[in-house]
Design an enzyme around this catalytic site. Structure first.
Site, PDB file in Angstrom:
ATOM      1  N   ASP A   1       3.301  -0.982   2.385  1.00 10.29           N
ATOM      2  CA  ASP A   1       3.150  -1.793   1.188  1.00 10.29           C
ATOM      3  C   ASP A   1       3.452  -0.871   0.007  1.00 10.29           C
ATOM      4  OD1 ASP A   1       2.175  -3.850  -0.629  1.00 10.29           O
ATOM      5  OD2 ASP A   1       0.387  -2.618  -0.810  1.00 10.29           O
TER       6      ASP A   1
ATOM      7  N   ASP B   1      -3.167  -1.966   1.559  1.00  8.44           N
ATOM      8  CA  ASP B   1      -4.467  -1.785   0.909  1.00  8.44           C
ATOM      9  C   ASP B   1      -5.102  -3.083   0.427  1.00  8.44           C
ATOM     10  OD1 ASP B   1      -2.429  -1.952  -1.259  1.00  8.44           O
ATOM     11  OD2 ASP B   1      -4.185  -1.707  -2.530  1.00  8.44           O
TER      12      ASP B   1
END
Length: 652
Positions: free
Chosen positions: A340, A541
């Site tokens: 990400d 996250d």
């Protein structure tokens, strides 16, 4: 003429770990029984070491048998009732057999290993349930629905249907996926898209359930059933992927059924066939018992678990929480890493990266004026500007007559000047020729994937503040190490805009970039990679990463930056957000796998030699026990070598 000034990125602040996690896991019966069994085993070993009366340490070991063995024994008996035989029952029989010939320590050690394995599995199951509950908490329970007569009513969000018109007040979470009919506001939709900054929303834009409205008020029409909202689909995706992953077993567990049946059948045959031909009972029973002891998979279990558990302990000491032995085993198979962007490869929040000013304008003074105007605002961009001034040790001037326009910016009187700070839209009502240079700078900043904030003083645009999400210091080196380790360059999967994604990817050495991805899109990309034969490890996250973390072969979350949902869904956690530990733990897992393979060869060699001796010759029971226990000691000590810090240093 525009001049530029660059800023120094600030330090990253740690996010405290959520309280209650250990308490929740301790509430699991399997964890408590495993802890009790381990404690009794330790006390028994200490008593034996101190030459206490044998009755004392025997009692402690037998109590360890009871605490750690009752559950696998019950599970084994249930399986037997269903006409299947698993290794749990065989291990209990082997442990009892070891005690019956005086080897109670070895039997207790086997019990502790199995109890610990069961506790890890229970923790993984509880983690899946927690992740789903956390998802359901994102969407609000109530929403304000507008009535045809112009009135309002507060209803449960579950009652909303397509076509309902809802009012979303400042600071409220949005109750349904909807299209904005009226109003302007900034909406923090990081939970869905992972974007670091709130997105400006006005008529015609889509808003998502569970996202947080900013300072403006919105009126929106529900355009998707509550059960089909993006957040609801995240729930379904996490449940589905986690349930599939929960079936994963250690390699040694995959062959336990056949091995267990083979040992039992061979033992019974070795006992019954000679008796049928008139052999004496005692020597026949002794040979069959010797066979069961030397063929039991104690050494095989010890060949597998100690290296993996030692690697888990070593990784934990170096800032990586690996949640089970299965995860450590599968880390070694990683062939491709997907990242990400926001909060993973970057620090996750906007920071001042530069100042571009018009001719004869002092950059520091312009920054102070902007900070004064932004100081009363709670917008992330305002916080970044004020923080930049304070980090330079400069005073933030007071502001009067503050005014905020959602989706546009703020203005205030600062040091007797009218200062406006906001989006490039501030330039729209000014002549094109008077703002040409500022517009060029804005275009350049946005093309580079950064955020441009225009500062106007007394109606005249005087500069552009450049805000960017800073790359983590170890990002580029980590990408390079992972490329070398796996043979494939990592890929970037992000919900952020393509410009920001490409800019970040070019800086860290990633070529394959896919942006503007919603959570379901990330899951599809992960599945596409898996369909190509890749063993995908995803690092993320946020809440929006949770479905992809659960879908990937392995999910890794950022410990400080990560949301609670990402931490619960992931298989491993980088506790200190140190990306450099990721290639290190993969290399450690591969080293652990090599040790496991070596141990299995050692254990298999001992079993083959001892079983052959017992079948074609006469293997004395004490010698068989000594050989069997010797193999367990050898493979156990070999596995424990991974506890040394040097084993980690060789991977970095």
């Amino acid at each position: 003429m525009i001049s530029s000034t660059l800023s120094t990125p600030p330090a990253i602040t740690a996010r405290p770990a959520g309280p209650g996690l250990i308490a929740r896991f301790w509430a699991l019966a399997e964890v408590r029984w495993a802890a009790i069994a381990t404690g009794l085993f330790a006390l028994g070993g200490l008593a034996q070491l101190l030459n206490a009366p044998p009755a004392l340490w025997w009692a402690l070991y037998l109590a360890c048998y009871a605490a750690g063995g009752w559950e696998p024994a019950l599970a084994g008996l249930r399986a037997l009732r269903e006409r299947t035989l698993d290794v749990d029952l065989l291990m209990i029989v082997a442990a009892i057999g070891a005690a019956s010939i005086g080897q109670v320590f070895d039997g207790a050690l086997l019990i502790v290993i199995f109890a610990t394995s069961g506790a890890l599995e229970a923790v993984a199951t509880a983690r899946t349930a927690d992740s789903v509950r956390a998802l359901l908490d994102l969407a609000p329970e109530r929403a304000t629905r507008l009535l045809p007569d112009g009135g309002e009513e507060v209803v449960d969000t579950a009652e909303l249907v397509v076509g309902d018109v809802i009012r979303i007040r400042p600071g409220e979470r949005i109750g349904a996926d909807a299209l904005v009919l009226d109003g302007t506001s900034d909406v923090d939709q990081a939970t869905i898209t992972g974007e670091p900054l709130p997105a400006a929303k006005t008529a015609g834009d889509e808003v998502f359930a569970g996202t947080l409205n900013g300072t403006g008020s919105l009126v929106a029409r529900v355009h998707r059933p509550v059960g089909e909202s993006v957040i609801a689909r995240i729930v379904a995706l996490v449940e589905e992927a986690s349930a599939t992953k929960a079936k994963t077993q250690l390699f040694i567990e995959k062959v336990e059924q056949h091995y267990s049946v083979a040992v039992v059948v061979a033992t019974l045959a070795l006992f019954s066939i000679p008796l049928a031909f008139g052999a004496e009972l005692q020597p026949t029973l002794l040979r069959a018992m010797t066979f069961m002891i030397v063929a039991s998979p104690c050494a095989v279990v010890l060949a597998t678990m100690p290296p993996l558990l030692s690697a888990i302990a070593l990784a934990g000491r170096n800032g990586v929480l690996v949640k089970s032995a299965v995860v450590m085993e599968r880390l070694a198979d990683t062939s491709l890493v997907a990242f990400d962007k926001t909060g993973t490869l970057t620090t996750g929040g906007p920071r001042l990266a530069g100042i571009h000013t018009a001719a004869d304008v002092d950059a520091t003074e312009l920054l102070r004026l902007a900070a004064g105007a932004e100081n009363p605002s709670e917008h992330p961009l305002a916080v970044a500007v004020v923080t930049a001034v304070r980090e330079r040790g400069l005073p933030v001037p007071p502001a009067n007559d503050f005014d905020s326009t959602p989706g546009r910016g703020v203005s205030a009187l600062v040091n007797g000047k009218r200062v406006a700070v906001g989006r490039p839209g501030l330039l729209d009502d000014r002549p094109q020729h008077a703002t040409a240079e500022i517009r060029r700078v804005v275009n350049d900043v946005q093309a580079a994937g950064h955020t441009a904030v225009v500062v106007a003083v007394d109606g005249q645009p005087e500069g552009v503040l450049v805000l960017a999400d800073h790359i983590r210091p170890a990002a580029a080196a980590t990408v390079e190490s992972l490329t070398t380790l796996t043979g494939a360059t990592p890929v970037l999967l992000t919900g952020d805009n393509p410009g920001a994604a490409r800019h970040l990817a070019s800086q860290v050495g990633i070529a394959d970039t896919q942006a503007d991805l919603l959570p379901a899109d990330k899951v599809d990309r992960v599945r596409d990679l898996q369909a190509q034969g890749q063993r995908v490890l995803l690092v993320g996250d946020g809440v929006n990463d949770a479905p992809a973390l659960a879908t990937a072969d392995l999910g890794v979350a950022m410990g400080r930056q990560g949301s609670d949902l990402a931490l619960q869904t992931a298989d491993a956690v980088l506790v200190r957000d140190d990306l450099s530990t990721l290639p290190a733990v993969i290399a450690l897992a591969r080293r652990a796998r090599r040790v496991v393979k070596a141990n299995l060869l050692i254990a298999a060699a001992f079993i083959v030699v001892l079983v052959t001796w017992d079948l074609i010759g006469h293997l004395p029971l004490p010698l068989g026990v000594a050989g069997h226990e010797g193999s367990t000691v050898i493979v156990g000590l070999n596995g424990l070598r991974l506890l040394r810090q040097a084993a980690w240093q060789r991977t970095t």
